[in-house]
Write an enzyme that holds these catalytic residues in place. Sequence first.
Site, PDB file in Angstrom:
ATOM      1  CD  GLU A 272     -38.977 -32.953 -13.356  1.00 13.08           C
ATOM      2  OE1 GLU A 272     -38.136 -33.232 -13.730  1.00 13.08           O
ATOM      3  OE2 GLU A 272     -40.094 -33.156 -13.562  1.00 13.08           O
ATOM      4  CG  ASP A 351     -42.357 -30.692 -18.265  1.00 11.40           C
ATOM      5  OD1 ASP A 351     -41.795 -29.982 -18.946  1.00 11.40           O
ATOM      6  OD2 ASP A 351     -42.268 -31.680 -17.981  1.00 11.40           O
ATOM      7  CD  GLU A 379     -40.155 -34.551 -21.833  1.00 10.76           C
ATOM      8  OE1 GLU A 379     -39.644 -33.676 -21.793  1.00 10.76           O
ATOM      9  OE2 GLU A 379     -40.461 -35.162 -20.745  1.00 10.76           O
TER      10      GLU A 379
END
Lengths: 658, 658
Positions: A272, A351, A379
């Site tokens: 990323e 993820d 998240e």
Amino acid sequence: MWLEYEPRSSGVNCVKSLYLSLKGFTKEHPIVANALTELERGFAGMLAVTKENIIYPLDEAKPPAETLALRLERDTEISAEGYQLTADEYSLSLRAADESGLLYGVFHILRQIAIEKPLAELTLMSQPDIKLRMLNHWDNLDGSIERGYSGRSFFFAQNKVLPYERMTDYARFAASVGINAVAINNVNVKDAATRLITPEYYSEVRQIAAIFAAYGIRLFLSLNFAASLELGGPQSADPFAEEVINWWQKQIAETYAAIPDLGGFLIKADSEGRPGPFTYGRTQADGANMLAKIVAPYGGLIIWRCFVYNCTQDWRDYQTDRARAGYDNFITTDGDYLDNVFLQIKNGPMDFQIREPISPLLGAMEKTNQILEVQIAQEYTGHQIDVCYLVPMWKEALDFVIGAGNDKVSDVVSGKTYANRGGIAAVANTGDDANWTGNDLAAANFYGFGRLSWSVNLTAADIVGEWIMMTLSRDEQVINAVSDILLHSRLTYEKYTTPLGIGWMVSPHSHYGPSVDGYEYSRWGTYHRADYLAIGVDRTSKGTGFSTQYREPHASIYENPATCPEDLLLFFHRLPYSYLMKNGKTLLQHFYDCHHEGVKEVEAMIAGWNGLAGQIDPAIHTRVAERFARQLDNAIEWRDQVNTYFYRKSGIEDRYGK
Amino acid sequence: MWLEYEPRSSGVNCVKSLYLSLKGFTKEHPIVANALTELERGFAGMLAVTKENIIYPLDEAKPPAETLALRLERDTEISAEGYQLTADEYSLSLRAADESGLLYGVFHILRQIAIEKPLAELTLMSQPDIKLRMLNHWDNLDGSIERGYSGRSFFFAQNKVLPYERMTDYARFAASVGINAVAINNVNVKDAATRLITPEYYSEVRQIAAIFAAYGIRLFLSLNFAASLELGGPQSADPFAEEVINWWQKQIAETYAAIPDLGGFLIKADSEGRPGPFTYGRTQADGANMLAKIVAPYGGLIIWRCFVYNCTQDWRDYQTDRARAGYDNFITTDGDYLDNVFLQIKNGPMDFQIREPISPLLGAMEKTNQILEVQIAQEYTGHQIDVCYLVPMWKEALDFVIGAGNDKVSDVVSGKTYANRGGIAAVANTGDDANWTGNDLAAANFYGFGRLSWSVNLTAADIVGEWIMMTLSRDEQVINAVSDILLHSRLTYEKYTTPLGIGWMVSPHSHYGPSVDGYEYSRWGTYHRADYLAIGVDRTSKGTGFSTQYREPHASIYENPATCPEDLLLFFHRLPYSYLMKNGKTLLQHFYDCHHEGVKEVEAMIAGWNGLAGQIDPAIHTRVAERFARQLDNAIEWRDQVNTYFYRKSGIEDRYGK
């Protein structure tokens, strides 16, 4: 949290004074000192045994009535960090080979009192199933927390290290559930964080390391693989370049001279936007080994994340499959790593979605140390607004049998299966909010992660019951009601968001709330490809081939929609809306219904919680109730947006007319 | 910009010296001084008439050959700001009633030289069609610009006013195209900007006002309607509360004492979270009049934006229609406003989309001063990355005949139709980028807005040709090629983004790039409601009734898909994908094709631009070429996302197999 030590019923453990003996340990050792302080706190708070009633006897004389004789003794036969408890009515012996074991044993005793179980039942041997039990904090030096939902960092603000009081409390909490390693800064190491390994921060970092060490915790730092470029070293990060190696040698030597306790480094490379060895045509092993060789003399570890994938995918590209990336990027390097390198692998191949299959990379590498990474921070699972108890998800990962035998992921990360070293790590969910975790119920995830890391065979129900008794109430109705909420919460969240393993459909950037096409035309490799007839990505051998990365029987099981677990159906298959589910409903009707059920379940959770008013601390009750109101809004928004989206797209009405 | 004054061919205007006479004006007047300086610059730069060759004669003696006798003379017969030019071969007379007229006349003369037309042809009378010609800057005091695509603010940084040099240049540019009013701060007035009306900023604001005044421009400030609450005044903003009125009286008196030149205030109230009179149960007129009464003695104006709508709409609510809001919120207040209040109405009923119908509020209020608001800043029209020449759009608004007669919007805002006062305002597109507007071609919009405001009957082609000649080249091939690019650019942008008036489908927050469902499930009232069969919102009398807000014949024309202009079809109607367009294609095929054509047209624009390499300044050519590359990426992304979205949703293939 769970170390408030409010008074407990003296009917269970009627102890009015405590005789303490210490053999083979010295009170002056920081861990022992902390263990004894904790004992004092716990007995004072829970059983009203005041300090003057705690006596450290020189002899072994039989104590008077209602006095507990607690013998703390070193026993080198016991394995590292483990402890043995032997009890009779008024005496209890705690034996451990090392100070950490002593501390963990003390927390066990206090837990027994906290959950109002008789100390007399404490005859057992306990040792951790997994040796490295770690928390990763994604705290930035400016005080923000990446994916933090509990306020600001208590480690950093404005590029300075904060006062140590809260970190000390934090270390207590972490140690009380068995955590023995903590990385304090975000894996996305930028700006000031790159300089944590320079003299600018040595004195503060050394102090944190000492606080942690006194609770049996090793401090780790997240490292910027390209630090040399940013800290005035060579303008390269090539792990084969001699000048780069020399620069790191000097840097690491200096860092370890200043902070000898340092456990090592956590690294997110080639991920990323973060730099890494791929930039220089080297393998991930080349990068990790370069650093591992340098830290080895200091006993340091290199923890290397496997979250490497193409994050600039063209959404028009149907060939590339992000789910494959971890395996594809690492499998060929098995056996290439030095012994002090650990690969840290997320539980799922994507993820941290609410439901993913277990990463096929876990257990696939037979000659490599592996750490299972999970995420306590919510998240993609509700931002600690929505209740989502994650221990069941983590247990799924640990209990996953990796092939045709009996070897589970938990055996791999405990080092049993391949006689490698292993570990478990979690992204933490704490911040500077007064209650530490935003939603009070989110603390159960922190607690649960630690307990599960120590004892992988504990059930989610066991752990949740313990946590409720340690925090909210020992009343059976409360325990049942809150257990019910927590144990079902993950399935509920899954229902009203993205059931059947489809994942994503979440608001970009924030990752809270629905946006069905939010990631559909983006560069992140996370597509549902829904059209007017069908949804999902074919990840079987006829599609991207992801399913073939699994060992048998999984590869075959996942290959066929008829055998694929239905909760993963749309992770592996592209299916028409008319596909018939095992319950006889069409896939789309089932999908619609899940969303309706999810909202109803939130309403039921809220009713359950409301029914506890007056039975638990009103401040906690009110705070959680406020979060529940927001969760219901969120659930309704998910239901309505997702169902409207698919109704508009398919033209297929919800047969129940909703 | 367009005042570089590079050398021009002396074949057209062979002037080697200049005799200047000034009658009825004084050189010392700041505007006259600026006009004379501008003359010197222009003649020196374009015709190499150096300063020593400019002579201010006392008599009217016939000048020598190749000398231009320029007579500047006051003539009170001419209307305010207007000017008269009378030319023969070597003499030119400029007559004006006031200094502004003199300045505008000078810019006209210089423009004539710049575009290489003979000065001898300059016999004309010119006066502005619209009296108030305004720019609105959305600059924040921290230096950011809301919807700014040309760098940072040149007015403010870090809550301080910046050096005045660039503002002076800016005032020249603005005056050169006829702008006579400028609001320098964002209509969303927050934080430090609220304090612009306090002593903290008086000295700097007075200085800016003086710079502007010397170019005939009145300075306006955007005002926070709730300033009293934030500046330590009464904890209310109720326009009927005596303490509030008293507070404003004192505040405004102090401000005008410090800055007597101030033109007045621009106010965004009850809009997108900004406070306003609705909070206190008052009408918009109540709020505007309270302030208008207070500023009237100072000659101040209150410019009141009509961008009032419900920005917390539930997307499930099919009844509320944002398009209706401006009209519904204001129509009943017609006649309620004091004479120094101007309502500022956006060109479309939504918000600066690439194609909207003209707001039905424009011209609907017969007893109210109206300002037409347009946006030069390319918020929804390509961020000054994509070329999008907006003059044709603004002309559509000005030329719109509001009812059955001949009265156009331009007649309303010029004050002709209802004998009210009126104006035109635009959100500016400038910043501190070296070239002022990010994309060099975006400067044509700034130029065009000014020129059109002065002369509403100029054609887009006229204006664009002028701008090219003033900036890039007088070469016919260049003029034709760049005209072609600019004049088609809005239609091209429309094709590859959101044709047929559907609008939105844009990335939330940034407003650049596609996100078909980006605003679909949001609170902003901007929905396309596309499903597997149809798209659009029925805004006819059978739907939300928006079309009935128009006067006839528009109401009837828009009511019926057969008579509704096709480029607005999906603004007014919900139609099936199979609906037949006038070209015989289905609506969806046409929609697909538009997107393909849009991309092809961008490619053609790029080819056209590339063909000019070597014929214009290479620095400009390279900068624009780089933006074109990004525009092509953007166009492809729009085409592919939009077409994929609708293919997936409808199952209807693009018949050309694209």
